[in-house]
Design a protein around this motif. Structure first.
Motif, PDB file in Angstrom:
ATOM      1  N   TYR A  40       0.748  -1.244  -0.313  1.00 40.80           N
ATOM      2  CA  TYR A  40      -0.492  -0.638   0.487  1.00 40.80           C
ATOM      3  C   TYR A  40       1.364   1.020   0.140  1.00 40.80           C
ATOM      4  O   TYR A  40       1.504   1.311   0.736  1.00 40.80           O
ATOM      5  N   LEU A  41       0.659   2.429  -0.294  1.00 41.48           N
ATOM      6  CA  LEU A  41       1.246   3.536  -1.183  1.00 41.48           C
ATOM      7  C   LEU A  41       0.406   4.837  -1.225  1.00 41.48           C
ATOM      8  O   LEU A  41      -0.650   4.619  -1.430  1.00 41.48           O
ATOM      9  N   ASN A  42       1.103   5.764  -0.793  1.00 38.45           N
ATOM     10  CA  ASN A  42       0.310   7.275  -1.191  1.00 38.45           C
ATOM     11  C   ASN A  42       1.544   8.041  -1.464  1.00 38.45           C
ATOM     12  O   ASN A  42       2.624   7.972  -2.322  1.00 38.45           O
ATOM     13  N   LYS A  43       1.023   8.559  -2.471  1.00 41.31           N
ATOM     14  CA  LYS A  43       2.051   9.749  -3.462  1.00 41.31           C
ATOM     15  C   LYS A  43       0.789  11.340  -3.652  1.00 41.31           C
ATOM     16  O   LYS A  43      -0.601  10.894  -3.753  1.00 41.31           O
ATOM     17  N   GLY A  44       1.880  12.752  -2.965  1.00 35.23           N
ATOM     18  CA  GLY A  44       1.071  14.030  -3.741  1.00 35.23           C
ATOM     19  C   GLY A  44       1.855  14.333  -4.279  1.00 35.23           C
ATOM     20  O   GLY A  44       2.637  13.757  -4.455  1.00 35.23           O
ATOM     21  N   ILE A  45       1.157  15.106  -5.031  1.00 35.37           N
ATOM     22  CA  ILE A  45       1.723  15.857  -6.226  1.00 35.37           C
ATOM     23  C   ILE A  45       0.567  17.593  -5.847  1.00 35.37           C
ATOM     24  O   ILE A  45      -0.274  17.427  -5.458  1.00 35.37           O
ATOM     25  N   TYR A  46       1.765  18.863  -6.195  1.00 38.93           N
ATOM     26  CA  TYR A  46       0.936  19.813  -6.969  1.00 38.93           C
ATOM     27  C   TYR A  46       0.991  19.500  -8.346  1.00 38.93           C
ATOM     28  O   TYR A  46       2.191  19.556  -9.385  1.00 38.93           O
ATOM     29  N   ILE A  47      -0.577  20.292  -8.927  1.00 37.08           N
ATOM     30  CA  ILE A  47      -0.884  20.130 -10.183  1.00 37.08           C
ATOM     31  C   ILE A  47      -0.217  21.426 -10.286  1.00 37.08           C
ATOM     32  O   ILE A  47      -1.373  22.489  -9.732  1.00 37.08           O
ATOM     33  N   THR A  48       0.717  21.756 -10.398  1.00 36.73           N
ATOM     34  CA  THR A  48       1.605  23.263 -10.727  1.00 36.73           C
ATOM     35  C   THR A  48       1.257  24.271 -12.025  1.00 36.73           C
ATOM     36  O   THR A  48       1.240  25.253 -12.587  1.00 36.73           O
ATOM     37  N   SER A  49       0.319  23.950 -13.487  1.00 36.92           N
ATOM     38  CA  SER A  49      -0.194  24.398 -14.201  1.00 36.92           C
ATOM     39  C   SER A  49      -0.948  23.674 -14.940  1.00 36.92           C
ATOM     40  O   SER A  49      -1.687  22.786 -15.345  1.00 36.92           O
ATOM     41  N   GLN A  92      -4.163  20.382  -5.693  1.00 42.71           N
ATOM     42  CA  GLN A  92      -2.760  18.997  -4.545  1.00 42.71           C
ATOM     43  C   GLN A  92      -3.641  17.797  -5.439  1.00 42.71           C
ATOM     44  O   GLN A  92      -5.038  18.074  -4.634  1.00 42.71           O
ATOM     45  N   ALA A  93      -2.866  16.809  -5.833  1.00 39.21           N
ATOM     46  CA  ALA A  93      -3.272  15.454  -5.759  1.00 39.21           C
ATOM     47  C   ALA A  93      -3.217  14.717  -5.113  1.00 39.21           C
ATOM     48  O   ALA A  93      -2.130  14.950  -4.434  1.00 39.21           O
ATOM     49  N   THR A  94      -3.585  13.714  -3.956  1.00 36.26           N
ATOM     50  CA  THR A  94      -3.722  12.458  -2.919  1.00 36.26           C
ATOM     51  C   THR A  94      -3.121  11.333  -4.250  1.00 36.26           C
ATOM     52  O   THR A  94      -5.116  11.955  -3.796  1.00 36.26           O
ATOM     53  N   HIS A 116      -8.072  12.348  -4.474  1.00 33.49           N
ATOM     54  CA  HIS A 116      -8.918  12.776  -4.112  1.00 33.49           C
ATOM     55  C   HIS A 116      -7.514  14.625  -4.318  1.00 33.49           C
ATOM     56  O   HIS A 116      -6.203  14.527  -4.539  1.00 33.49           O
ATOM     57  N   ILE A 117      -8.440  15.635  -5.048  1.00 31.57           N
ATOM     58  CA  ILE A 117      -7.929  17.284  -5.457  1.00 31.57           C
ATOM     59  C   ILE A 117      -8.201  18.328  -4.675  1.00 31.57           C
ATOM     60  O   ILE A 117      -9.464  17.949  -4.739  1.00 31.57           O
ATOM     61  N   THR A 118      -7.570  18.634  -3.952  1.00 24.49           N
ATOM     62  CA  THR A 118      -7.452  19.984  -2.712  1.00 24.49           C
ATOM     63  C   THR A 118      -7.195  20.783  -3.979  1.00 24.49           C
ATOM     64  O   THR A 118      -5.819  21.492  -4.047  1.00 24.49           O
ATOM     65  N   ASN A 119      -8.235  21.892  -3.207  1.00 18.98           N
ATOM     66  CA  ASN A 119      -8.015  23.432  -3.689  1.00 18.98           C
ATOM     67  C   ASN A 119      -7.492  23.782  -2.615  1.00 18.98           C
ATOM     68  O   ASN A 119      -8.175  24.367  -2.003  1.00 18.98           O
ATOM     69  N   ILE A 120      -5.821  24.621  -3.016  1.00 12.53           N
ATOM     70  CA  ILE A 120      -4.845  25.181  -1.407  1.00 12.53           C
ATOM     71  C   ILE A 120      -5.268  26.511  -2.299  1.00 12.53           C
ATOM     72  O   ILE A 120      -4.843  27.498  -1.029  1.00 12.53           O
ATOM     73  N   SER A 159      -0.685  22.533 -18.378  1.00 12.53           N
ATOM     74  CA  SER A 159      -0.221  21.815 -18.149  1.00 12.53           C
ATOM     75  C   SER A 159      -0.655  20.028 -18.340  1.00 12.53           C
ATOM     76  O   SER A 159      -0.314  19.964 -16.705  1.00 12.53           O
ATOM     77  N   ALA A 160      -0.355  19.228 -18.742  1.00 11.82           N
ATOM     78  CA  ALA A 160      -0.575  18.227 -18.150  1.00 11.82           C
ATOM     79  C   ALA A 160       0.378  17.048 -17.214  1.00 11.82           C
ATOM     80  O   ALA A 160       1.199  17.366 -17.880  1.00 11.82           O
ATOM     81  N   ALA A 161       0.130  16.877 -15.869  1.00 13.41           N
ATOM     82  CA  ALA A 161       1.080  16.719 -15.099  1.00 13.41           C
ATOM     83  C   ALA A 161       1.122  14.867 -14.792  1.00 13.41           C
ATOM     84  O   ALA A 161      -0.186  14.428 -14.204  1.00 13.41           O
ATOM     85  N   THR A 162       2.149  14.202 -14.834  1.00 15.79           N
ATOM     86  CA  THR A 162       1.842  13.020 -14.324  1.00 15.79           C
ATOM     87  C   THR A 162       1.775  12.743 -12.937  1.00 15.79           C
ATOM     88  O   THR A 162       2.549  12.762 -12.250  1.00 15.79           O
ATOM     89  N   VAL A 163       0.648  11.410 -12.490  1.00 16.73           N
ATOM     90  CA  VAL A 163       0.399  12.243 -11.628  1.00 16.73           C
ATOM     91  C   VAL A 163       1.392  10.794 -11.016  1.00 16.73           C
ATOM     92  O   VAL A 163       1.859  10.520  -9.593  1.00 16.73           O
TER      93      VAL A 163
END
Length: 112
Positions: free
Chosen positions: A3-12, A98-100, A33-37, A14-18
């Motif tokens: 089991y794993l978790n990954k977080g990423i900032y979606i910065t632009s 942000q995506a988690t 989960h996509i969170t608007n910060i 352009s499509a970002a690989t999650v």
């Protein structure tokens, strides 16, 4: 199996690989989960690329508005990324999302 978790900032916009399912791996996505910060509304698009179907892209969510200070659960239930498949995200408001991802990584048996 792990089991794993990954977080990423979606910065632009352009499509970002999650996530990418590596060779010999399947990823069982449990939640995304996509969170608007920020203090402004933002739109998110989430797609996956099917490597076994000529790398065609399919939408999981398209132009979904995530209100400021809120979250959007993009995947509710298990979604499988097979070896070579890619999950990408993009947004319309730079630096606002942000995506988690919570997932399980499974080794696939080698053929032969």
């Amino acid at each position: 199996m792990e089991y794993l978790n990954k977080g990423i900032y979606i910065t632009s916009a352009s499509a970002a690989t999650v996530l990418t399912a590596g060779s010999g791996k399947k990823l069982l996505l449990k939640t995304v989960h996509i969170t608007n910060i920020t203090s402004s509304n933002a739109q998110v698009t989430l797609k996956w690329t099917d490597s076994s179907d000529s790398n065609k892209e399919y939408f999981l969510a398209r132009d979904v508005v995530v209100p400021n200070g809120s979250s959007f659960q993009a995947i509710d239930g298990t979604f499988v990324l097979e070896p070579g498949d890619i999950l990408t995200a993009q947004q319309d408001l730079s630096g606002s999302l942000q995506a988690t991802v919570s997932y399980m990584e499974i080794d696939t048996p080698s053929e032969g």
